[in-house]
Design a protein around this motif. Structure first.
Motif, PDB file in Angstrom:
ATOM      1  N   GLU A 282      53.775 -20.177  30.549  1.00  0.00           N
ATOM      2  CA  GLU A 282      53.382 -19.772  29.201  1.00  0.00           C
ATOM      3  C   GLU A 282      54.231 -20.499  28.163  1.00  0.00           C
ATOM      4  N   SER A 283      55.538 -20.512  28.383  1.00  0.00           N
ATOM      5  CA  SER A 283      56.411 -21.215  27.442  1.00  0.00           C
ATOM      6  C   SER A 283      57.796 -21.381  28.040  1.00  0.00           C
ATOM      7  N   ARG A 284      58.427 -22.507  27.702  1.00  0.00           N
ATOM      8  CA  ARG A 284      59.823 -22.719  28.068  1.00  0.00           C
ATOM      9  C   ARG A 284      60.709 -22.762  26.825  1.00  0.00           C
ATOM     10  N   SER A 285      60.136 -22.426  25.703  1.00  0.00           N
ATOM     11  CA  SER A 285      60.917 -22.404  24.465  1.00  0.00           C
ATOM     12  C   SER A 285      60.431 -21.250  23.600  1.00  0.00           C
ATOM     13  N   LEU A 286      61.240 -20.889  22.645  1.00  0.00           N
ATOM     14  CA  LEU A 286      60.881 -19.860  21.672  1.00  0.00           C
ATOM     15  C   LEU A 286      61.190 -20.386  20.278  1.00  0.00           C
ATOM     16  N   LEU A 287      60.520 -19.827  19.303  1.00  0.00           N
ATOM     17  CA  LEU A 287      60.743 -20.190  17.910  1.00  0.00           C
ATOM     18  C   LEU A 287      61.464 -19.048  17.210  1.00  0.00           C
ATOM     19  N   ILE A 288      62.550 -19.385  16.536  1.00  0.00           N
ATOM     20  CA  ILE A 288      63.310 -18.401  15.762  1.00  0.00           C
ATOM     21  C   ILE A 288      63.139 -18.759  14.291  1.00  0.00           C
ATOM     22  N   THR A 289      62.437 -17.908  13.552  1.00  0.00           N
ATOM     23  CA  THR A 289      62.169 -18.190  12.134  1.00  0.00           C
ATOM     24  C   THR A 289      63.138 -17.413  11.248  1.00  0.00           C
TER      25      THR A 289
ATOM     26  N   GLN B  68      57.540 -10.499   4.869  1.00  0.00           N
ATOM     27  CA  GLN B  68      57.197 -10.670   3.456  1.00  0.00           C
ATOM     28  C   GLN B  68      57.942  -9.678   2.572  1.00  0.00           C
ATOM     29  N   THR B  69      58.113  -8.455   3.036  1.00  0.00           N
ATOM     30  CA  THR B  69      58.739  -7.398   2.238  1.00  0.00           C
ATOM     31  C   THR B  69      60.232  -7.254   2.486  1.00  0.00           C
ATOM     32  N   GLY B  70      60.773  -8.015   3.442  1.00  0.00           N
ATOM     33  CA  GLY B  70      62.203  -7.959   3.698  1.00  0.00           C
ATOM     34  C   GLY B  70      62.636  -6.836   4.627  1.00  0.00           C
ATOM     35  N   ILE B  71      61.685  -6.179   5.267  1.00  0.00           N
ATOM     36  CA  ILE B  71      62.065  -5.168   6.256  1.00  0.00           C
ATOM     37  C   ILE B  71      62.850  -5.825   7.382  1.00  0.00           C
ATOM     38  N   ILE B  72      62.436  -7.034   7.737  1.00  0.00           N
ATOM     39  CA  ILE B  72      63.206  -7.851   8.661  1.00  0.00           C
ATOM     40  C   ILE B  72      63.429  -9.217   8.017  1.00  0.00           C
ATOM     41  N   ASP B  73      64.448  -9.918   8.488  1.00  0.00           N
ATOM     42  CA  ASP B  73      64.787 -11.232   7.935  1.00  0.00           C
ATOM     43  C   ASP B  73      64.233 -12.373   8.772  1.00  0.00           C
ATOM     44  N   ALA B  74      64.011 -12.102  10.044  1.00  0.00           N
ATOM     45  CA  ALA B  74      63.693 -13.181  10.978  1.00  0.00           C
ATOM     46  C   ALA B  74      62.883 -12.631  12.141  1.00  0.00           C
ATOM     47  N   THR B  75      62.363 -13.535  12.963  1.00  0.00           N
ATOM     48  CA  THR B  75      61.631 -13.104  14.148  1.00  0.00           C
ATOM     49  C   THR B  75      61.779 -14.128  15.265  1.00  0.00           C
ATOM     50  N   VAL B  76      61.634 -13.652  16.493  1.00  0.00           N
ATOM     51  CA  VAL B  76      61.564 -14.508  17.667  1.00  0.00           C
ATOM     52  C   VAL B  76      60.126 -14.487  18.146  1.00  0.00           C
ATOM     53  N   THR B  77      59.522 -15.641  18.267  1.00  0.00           N
ATOM     54  CA  THR B  77      58.104 -15.702  18.589  1.00  0.00           C
ATOM     55  C   THR B  77      57.796 -17.030  19.265  1.00  0.00           C
ATOM     56  N   GLY B  78      56.529 -17.311  19.471  1.00  0.00           N
ATOM     57  CA  GLY B  78      56.095 -18.604  19.973  1.00  0.00           C
ATOM     58  C   GLY B  78      55.618 -19.479  18.826  1.00  0.00           C
ATOM     59  N   THR B  79      55.632 -20.772  19.016  1.00  0.00           N
ATOM     60  CA  THR B  79      55.204 -21.673  17.949  1.00  0.00           C
ATOM     61  C   THR B  79      53.729 -21.486  17.607  1.00  0.00           C
ATOM     62  N   THR B  80      52.901 -21.302  18.637  1.00  0.00           N
ATOM     63  CA  THR B  80      51.467 -21.116  18.390  1.00  0.00           C
ATOM     64  C   THR B  80      51.212 -19.832  17.629  1.00  0.00           C
TER      65      THR B  80
ATOM     66  N   GLY C 217      62.382 -22.857  10.860  1.00  0.00           N
ATOM     67  CA  GLY C 217      61.976 -22.586  12.231  1.00  0.00           C
ATOM     68  C   GLY C 217      62.864 -23.365  13.184  1.00  0.00           C
ATOM     69  N   VAL C 218      63.449 -22.670  14.154  1.00  0.00           N
ATOM     70  CA  VAL C 218      64.324 -23.295  15.135  1.00  0.00           C
ATOM     71  C   VAL C 218      63.695 -23.134  16.515  1.00  0.00           C
ATOM     72  N   VAL C 219      63.424 -24.251  17.169  1.00  0.00           N
ATOM     73  CA  VAL C 219      62.864 -24.241  18.518  1.00  0.00           C
ATOM     74  C   VAL C 219      64.011 -24.391  19.512  1.00  0.00           C
ATOM     75  N   ALA C 220      64.090 -23.440  20.447  1.00  0.00           N
ATOM     76  CA  ALA C 220      65.168 -23.454  21.438  1.00  0.00           C
ATOM     77  C   ALA C 220      64.584 -23.797  22.806  1.00  0.00           C
ATOM     78  N   PRO C 221      64.653 -25.061  23.227  1.00  0.00           N
ATOM     79  CA  PRO C 221      64.117 -25.454  24.542  1.00  0.00           C
ATOM     80  C   PRO C 221      64.876 -24.778  25.686  1.00  0.00           C
TER      81      PRO C 221
ATOM     82  N   PRO D 273      52.061 -29.414  19.661  1.00  0.00           N
ATOM     83  CA  PRO D 273      51.326 -29.661  18.416  1.00  0.00           C
ATOM     84  C   PRO D 273      51.545 -28.581  17.367  1.00  0.00           C
ATOM     85  N   ALA D 274      51.924 -27.378  17.804  1.00  0.00           N
ATOM     86  CA  ALA D 274      52.169 -26.304  16.840  1.00  0.00           C
ATOM     87  C   ALA D 274      53.388 -26.599  15.978  1.00  0.00           C
ATOM     88  N   ILE D 275      54.373 -27.329  16.534  1.00  0.00           N
ATOM     89  CA  ILE D 275      55.544 -27.701  15.734  1.00  0.00           C
ATOM     90  C   ILE D 275      55.122 -28.596  14.577  1.00  0.00           C
ATOM     91  N   LYS D 276      54.295 -29.582  14.878  1.00  0.00           N
ATOM     92  CA  LYS D 276      53.789 -30.462  13.820  1.00  0.00           C
ATOM     93  C   LYS D 276      52.981 -29.674  12.808  1.00  0.00           C
TER      94      LYS D 276
END
Length: 340
Positions: A154-161, A209-221, A235-239, A288-291
């Motif tokens: 499914e994925s070998r990396s995660l996106l931290i926004t 959007q409302t600042g309830i949270i500052d960041a999230t860990v998710t997938g690029t897609t 966005g930080v991609v962690a391979p 391609p989601a990174i681009k």
């Protein structure tokens, strides 16, 4: 072939009514086929795993000469994510594809994929389906009344926004309110000094959007599809931060009733899915989601080995410790993963 909207609606009604599919519930092709394989999964059409299954459908139907009709029900049309395993075990459907870590409530050792940076080298990734780890996990799945016939990456990396600064080093996480993944993985985020919180995926955008949270860990897609670039600057991609896999499960009785040549066609097609998914996830920079996120305005960073190692040094120990207590073979799974 993929069934029509009318046939799908009839099938859903029949399944939830507890009866077998007959008559008009099948497409013409299904009625002509010797066997039917209904596959329920959680991914929306167009996402990588859904596309892999579309290819599986085409390959199996062609190579079986129409003897096996594959019917795919995407996006939880039949069952919610946590109902798929039971539906296959009970024979209500023939198959499902599920993220490995969602099976943690049934087989605790399956969440090994969430240990940060545990499996990073290419050889270990490619060899997973024939590994001792896979053999052990498959044995445990069989004890839960399902037959595992294959895997996909499914994925070998995660996106931290984030906003304000990229979360690319341990100190950057201090004091950050972040939507995590699950209680196990979130121990790693807490070790970084962040405050992880649980939240349904559908609520993340508004919370950012409302600042309830500052960041999230998710997938690029997922970040691209949900337009997180509108409310997050970095966005930080962690391979290598995860080795999330999907497991292909079928009903054991249905599987044993198939002739050998049909089973071989299916397993060959699942092997092709594995190979395709591995190739697609070896180089995160080719995602391609990174681009797409960059084009939409998000400032993207792909961590190098030294940056990844710095995160791993802090995140991995508490997650590893908690995982080791999750099942009788948890420690063995970790040791096997490191050795292979």
């Amino acid at each position: 072939m993929t069934i029509t909207r009318l046939a799908r609606a009839t099938a859903i009604a029949a399944l939830f009514g507890g009866t077998a599919l007959t008559g008009t519930a099948f497409s013409t092709a299904a009625m002509a086929a010797d066997w039917t394989m209904r596959i329920s999964h959680q991914w929306s059409p167009g996402l990588p795993t859904a596309k892999l299954l579309d290819g599986f459908e085409k390959t199996v139907e062609e190579k079986s000469g129409g003897r096996l009709d594959v019917q795919i029900f995407p996006a939880m049309q039949l069952y919610k994510a946590d109902q798929q395993h039971a539906a296959v075990a009970q024979g209500l459907i023939e198959a499902t594809v599920m993220p490995d870590f969602t099976m943690g409530g049934t087989v605790p050792e399956m969440v090994v994929s969430l240990i940060p940076f545990l499996v990073r080298d290419e050889a270990s990734v490619r060899a997973f389906p024939s590994s001792k780890v896979a053999e052990l996990l498959e044995e445990k799945l069989r004890a839960r009344m399902v037959e595992p016939i294959g895997w996909t990456v499914e994925s070998r990396s995660l996106l931290i926004t984030s906003n304000g600064r990229p979360l690319s080093e341990p100190d950057a996480f201090k004091g950050v309110k972040i939507r995590g993944l699950n209680p196990l993985y979130d121990k790693g985020l807490a070790a970084l000094g962040a405050t992880p919180t649980a939240m349904p995926a559908a609520e993340i955008y508004q919370a950012l959007q409302t600042g309830i949270i500052d960041a999230t860990v998710t997938g690029t897609t997922g970040a691209l599809g949900r337009k997180f670039y509108e409310v997050q600057e970095y966005g930080v991609v962690a391979p290598g931060i995860s080795f999330a896999k999907n497991v292909f499960l079928v009903n054991p009785g249905w599987w044993q009733d198939l002739p050998d040549d049909i089973r071989r066609i299916i397993t060959d097609a699942t092997d092709e899915m594995w190979t395709t998914s591995v190739e697609a996830n070896l180089d995160p920079r080719a995602d391609p989601a990174i681009k797409g996120l960059e084009t939409a305005g998000m400032k993207m960073t792909v961590l190098d080995d030294a940056q990844s190692a710095a995160l791993a040094q802090v995140m991995a120990p508490p997650v590893m410790s908690a995982f080791s207590e999750m099942g009788r073979d948890a420690r063995r799974v970790v040791d096997l993963s490191r050795a292979e």
